[in-house]
Motif scaffolding. Structure first.
Motif, PDB file in Angstrom:
ATOM      1  N   SER A 101       0.839  -1.198   0.000  1.00 18.93           N
ATOM      2  CA  SER A 101       0.000   0.000   0.000  1.00 18.93           C
ATOM      3  C   SER A 101       0.872   1.246   0.000  1.00 18.93           C
ATOM      4  CB  SER A 101      -0.901  -0.008   1.238  1.00 18.93           C
ATOM      5  OG  SER A 101      -1.599   1.201   1.357  1.00 18.93           O
ATOM      6  N   THR A 102       0.389   2.296  -0.662  1.00 22.67           N
ATOM      7  CA  THR A 102       1.140   3.553  -0.729  1.00 22.67           C
ATOM      8  C   THR A 102       0.337   4.731  -0.197  1.00 22.67           C
ATOM      9  OG1 THR A 102       0.392   3.937  -3.001  1.00 22.67           O
ATOM     10  CG2 THR A 102       2.489   2.778  -2.718  1.00 22.67           C
ATOM     11  N   ALA A 103      -0.830   4.446   0.376  1.00 21.03           N
ATOM     12  CA  ALA A 103      -1.695   5.524   0.847  1.00 21.03           C
ATOM     13  C   ALA A 103      -2.436   5.072   2.102  1.00 21.03           C
ATOM     14  CB  ALA A 103      -2.694   5.918  -0.234  1.00 21.03           C
ATOM     15  N   LYS A 104      -3.175   5.988   2.690  1.00 28.84           N
ATOM     16  CA  LYS A 104      -3.967   5.659   3.873  1.00 28.84           C
ATOM     17  C   LYS A 104      -5.064   4.662   3.539  1.00 28.84           C
ATOM     18  CE  LYS A 104      -7.035   7.788   7.324  1.00 28.84           C
ATOM     19  NZ  LYS A 104      -7.632   9.052   7.836  1.00 28.84           N
ATOM     20  N   ILE A 105      -5.700   4.846   2.388  1.00 33.04           N
ATOM     21  CA  ILE A 105      -6.806   4.006   1.948  1.00 33.04           C
ATOM     22  C   ILE A 105      -6.502   3.461   0.558  1.00 33.04           C
ATOM     23  CG2 ILE A 105      -9.271   3.919   1.401  1.00 33.04           C
ATOM     24  CD1 ILE A 105      -9.675   6.295   3.270  1.00 33.04           C
ATOM     25  N   ILE A 161      -8.737   0.423   4.731  1.00 33.89           N
ATOM     26  CA  ILE A 161      -8.024   1.512   5.402  1.00 33.89           C
ATOM     27  C   ILE A 161      -6.904   0.923   6.250  1.00 33.89           C
ATOM     28  CG2 ILE A 161      -8.248   3.447   7.007  1.00 33.89           C
ATOM     29  CD1 ILE A 161     -11.219   3.558   6.299  1.00 33.89           C
ATOM     30  N   ASN A 162      -5.704   1.422   6.061  1.00 33.89           N
ATOM     31  CA  ASN A 162      -4.581   0.955   6.870  1.00 33.89           C
ATOM     32  C   ASN A 162      -4.758   1.389   8.324  1.00 33.89           C
ATOM     33  OD1 ASN A 162      -2.773  -0.341   4.918  1.00 33.89           O
ATOM     34  ND2 ASN A 162      -2.658   1.692   4.004  1.00 33.89           N
ATOM     35  N   LYS A 163      -4.468   0.478   9.234  1.00 34.23           N
ATOM     36  CA  LYS A 163      -4.573   0.761  10.656  1.00 34.23           C
ATOM     37  C   LYS A 163      -3.180   0.788  11.289  1.00 34.23           C
ATOM     38  CE  LYS A 163      -9.161  -1.284  11.332  1.00 34.23           C
ATOM     39  NZ  LYS A 163      -9.962  -2.263  12.118  1.00 34.23           N
ATOM     40  N   ASN A 164      -3.069   1.560  12.353  1.00 37.97           N
ATOM     41  CA  ASN A 164      -1.811   1.633  13.100  1.00 37.97           C
ATOM     42  C   ASN A 164      -1.830   0.605  14.232  1.00 37.97           C
ATOM     43  OD1 ASN A 164      -0.373   4.147  11.991  1.00 37.97           O
ATOM     44  ND2 ASN A 164      -2.424   4.903  12.407  1.00 37.97           N
ATOM     45  N   TRP A 165      -0.704  -0.063  14.430  1.00 39.27           N
ATOM     46  CA  TRP A 165      -0.568  -1.078  15.470  1.00 39.27           C
ATOM     47  C   TRP A 165       0.699  -0.808  16.272  1.00 39.27           C
ATOM     48  CZ3 TRP A 165      -4.933  -3.901  15.343  1.00 39.27           C
ATOM     49  CH2 TRP A 165      -5.601  -4.021  14.113  1.00 39.27           C
ATOM     50  N   GLU A 166       0.665  -1.110  17.556  1.00 35.40           N
ATOM     51  CA  GLU A 166       1.846  -0.893  18.388  1.00 35.40           C
ATOM     52  C   GLU A 166       1.884  -1.859  19.565  1.00 35.40           C
ATOM     53  OE1 GLU A 166       2.259   0.414  21.679  1.00 35.40           O
ATOM     54  OE2 GLU A 166       0.108   0.471  22.112  1.00 35.40           O
ATOM     55  N   LYS A 220      -0.206  -4.024   3.230  1.00 40.58           N
ATOM     56  CA  LYS A 220       0.879  -3.510   4.067  1.00 40.58           C
ATOM     57  C   LYS A 220       1.293  -2.111   3.631  1.00 40.58           C
ATOM     58  CE  LYS A 220       3.087  -7.635   5.888  1.00 40.58           C
ATOM     59  NZ  LYS A 220       4.384  -8.287   6.153  1.00 40.58           N
ATOM     60  N   ARG A 221       1.172  -1.196   4.552  1.00 38.21           N
ATOM     61  CA  ARG A 221       1.669   0.179   4.348  1.00 38.21           C
ATOM     62  C   ARG A 221       3.051   0.339   4.961  1.00 38.21           C
ATOM     63  NH1 ARG A 221       3.596   4.097   2.925  1.00 38.21           N
ATOM     64  NH2 ARG A 221       2.779   6.222   2.791  1.00 38.21           N
ATOM     65  N   GLN A 222       3.230  -0.223   6.151  1.00 37.30           N
ATOM     66  CA  GLN A 222       4.535  -0.184   6.822  1.00 37.30           C
ATOM     67  C   GLN A 222       4.693  -1.457   7.632  1.00 37.30           C
ATOM     68  OE1 GLN A 222       5.502   3.146   9.667  1.00 37.30           O
ATOM     69  NE2 GLN A 222       5.929   1.400  11.001  1.00 37.30           N
ATOM     70  N   TYR A 249      -0.909  -1.625   8.702  1.00 35.66           N
ATOM     71  CA  TYR A 249      -1.419  -2.588   7.723  1.00 35.66           C
ATOM     72  C   TYR A 249      -2.857  -2.913   8.058  1.00 35.66           C
ATOM     73  CZ  TYR A 249       0.410  -5.622  11.482  1.00 35.66           C
ATOM     74  OH  TYR A 249       0.724  -6.185  12.696  1.00 35.66           O
ATOM     75  N   ASN A 250      -3.486  -3.722   7.210  1.00 36.50           N
ATOM     76  CA  ASN A 250      -4.840  -4.185   7.482  1.00 36.50           C
ATOM     77  C   ASN A 250      -5.104  -5.427   6.645  1.00 36.50           C
ATOM     78  OD1 ASN A 250      -7.334  -4.288   8.661  1.00 36.50           O
ATOM     79  ND2 ASN A 250      -8.096  -2.363   7.815  1.00 36.50           N
ATOM     80  N   VAL A 251      -6.154  -6.123   7.004  1.00 34.01           N
ATOM     81  CA  VAL A 251      -6.534  -7.359   6.317  1.00 34.01           C
ATOM     82  C   VAL A 251      -7.934  -7.206   5.749  1.00 34.01           C
ATOM     83  CG1 VAL A 251      -7.135  -9.788   6.689  1.00 34.01           C
ATOM     84  CG2 VAL A 251      -5.034  -8.863   7.656  1.00 34.01           C
ATOM     85  N   GLY A 252      -8.135  -7.682   4.533  1.00 38.89           N
ATOM     86  CA  GLY A 252      -9.447  -7.645   3.896  1.00 38.89           C
ATOM     87  C   GLY A 252      -9.668  -8.900   3.079  1.00 38.89           C
ATOM     88  N   PHE A 253     -10.704  -8.869   2.242  1.00 42.35           N
ATOM     89  CA  PHE A 253     -11.082 -10.053   1.473  1.00 42.35           C
ATOM     90  C   PHE A 253     -10.717  -9.903   0.002  1.00 42.35           C
ATOM     91  CE2 PHE A 253     -13.902 -10.455   5.159  1.00 42.35           C
ATOM     92  CZ  PHE A 253     -13.595 -11.761   5.513  1.00 42.35           C
ATOM     93  N   GLY A 254     -10.348 -11.046  -0.602  1.00 38.96           N
ATOM     94  CA  GLY A 254      -9.997 -11.091  -2.012  1.00 38.96           C
ATOM     95  C   GLY A 254     -11.038 -11.864  -2.803  1.00 38.96           C
TER      96      GLY A 254
END
Length: 297
Positions: free
Chosen positions: A39-43, A75-80, A180-182, A211-216
Motif C-alpha cells: 500500500s502507498t496511501a492511507k486508503i 483503510i490501513n490501521k496503526n498497530w503498536e 501492508k503500508r509499513q 497494515y490491514n486485512v481484507g477479502f480477495g
C-alpha cells in the motif's frame, strides 16, 4: 550501572536484537491464505474482476477485462506494542528478564498478521467482500455452462464449528488480502531528556506498523458451519469445482486445502487421512492438505 548515552545505545541495540530474534522464530500461516499487497496511501480502493483472470481464443477484437468500480476500500490501521524499562533496573543492572520480554514482543508482532487473518475469516459470513455481498454467502452471482447468470453459494449455514475448503494453489490470487503500508519496525524513546524518562522514570521501546486485512477472491473459498462429514465435504467440493466464467467455461478452481480448528480436527482427520471409512474405501483420502489452525476454534 552508570547510565550514559553509550550504555543506552548498547541496551537499545541489544533489545532490538532480541526483538528480531523473536520475529525470526515465528513462521506465520497467513501467507497461505492471503495475498500481500503493498500500500502507498492511507486508503486503498479495490476493483473487482467478475471472474478469475483467464485466456480466450483471440477471435475478432480483444475483450477488455476492466476492473469494475466498487465501494470496497481497505483503510490501513496503526498497530503498536510498547515496553517500558525502569531507570532503576538499568542502574541496578537488573536487565536479564527484559531481553526475554523483547524476544516475546517480537513473537507477538510476528503473530499479529495471523491474528487478523483468522479473525477476519471467521467473520466472512457477515462481512462485505469485493462483490458487495458477504464474502461467504449463498447468493453470489455465478454462471452456468451456457454463460447465463446463476446463483452461486460458498457458504453452508449451521451451528457447528466452522471449517474452510480453499483453492490455495495460486501465487498471486488468494481468498484474503494482507495490505501492508509499513512493516513492523523497532522504535525507542531512550534519551534521558525524553519526557517519559523525566516524568515516569521509564525508557520506552516498542514495535509499530501500519497494515490491514481484507477479502480477495470469494471464488477460492468455501465456509461450512454444518457438521464436517462426507456429505458436507463432497457438496463443498462440487460447489467450488463447478464454478464457471461469463462465457460458460470452467474457472479451473479445485480445492487444495481444508482448514479447521481443534474442535473439527478429529472429524477432518477421519475424512482426509483414513484410507477406509466403515470398511469402505474413502474417496476423499488425501484429496486435500489438512491445516489445523487453533484460532478457528
Amino acid at each position: 550501572m552508570q547510565i550514559t548515552q553509550g550504555v543506552l545505545r548498547a541496551l537499545g541495540q541489544g533489545f532490538q536484537a532480541a526483538f528480531l530474534q523473536g520475529i525470526e522464530s515465528v513462521k506465520p500461516q497467513w501467507p497461505l491464505v492471503a495475498m500481500e499487497v503493498q500500500s502507498t496511501a492511507k486508503i486503498e480502493n479495490y476493483g473487482w474482476m467478475r471472474d478469475l483472470p483467464g485466456m480466450r481464443e483471440w477471435v475478432g477484437d480483444r475483450v477488455i477485462h476492466n476492473l469494475e468500480a466498487t465501494n470496497y476500500q481497505l483503510i490501513n490501521k496503526n498497530w503498536e506494542h510498547t515496553i517500558g524499562v525502569d531507570r532503576n533496573d538499568i542502574e541496578d543492572d537488573q536487565l536479564g528478564l527484559y531481553r526475554n520480554r523483547f524476544a516475546m514482543q517480537g513473537e507477538v508482532a510476528a503473530q499479529h498478521g495471523d491474528t487478523l487473518v483468522w479473525s477476519s475469516l471467521l467473520l466472512g459470513n457477515s462481512t462485505i467482500g469485493l462483490d458487495g455481498q458477504y464474502f461467504f454467502d449463498t447468493d453470489h452471482v455465478g454462471y452456468d455452462a451456457a454463460g447465463v447468470e446463476a446463483v452461486y453459494s460458498n457458504y453452508a449455514a449451521g451451528a457447528a464449528a466452522p471449517w474452510f475448503l480453499m483453492d490455495l494453489s495460486r501465487t498471486y490470487m488468494k481468498p484474503l488480502v494482507m495490505q501492508k503500508r509499513q512493516d513492523v519496525k523497532f522504535v525507542n524513546l531512550d534519551r534521558e531528556t525524553d519526557d517519559n524518562v523525566f516524568l515516569k522514570r521509564q525508557f520506552m521501546y516498542g514495535a509499530d506498523a501500519r497494515y490491514n486485512v481484507g477479502f480477495g477472491f470469494h471464488q477460492l473459498a468455501y465456509m461450512g458451519k454444518t457438521a464436517l462429514d462426507v456429505a458436507a465435504y463432497a457438496a463443498a467440493r462440487v460447489a467450488i469445482g463447478t464454478q464457471r466464467k461469463p462465457d460458460g467455461s470452467s474457472m479451473n478452481v479445485m480445492p487444495t486445502h481444508l482448514l479447521v480448528g481443534p474442535s473439527n480436527e478429529a472429524a477432518a482427520r477421519q475424512l482426509i487421512r483414513l484410507e477406509n471409512i466403515g470398511g469402505t474405501t474413502n474417496p476423499w483420502y488425501n484429496s486435500v492438505e489438512l491445516v489445523i489452525v487453533p484460532a478457528l476454534g
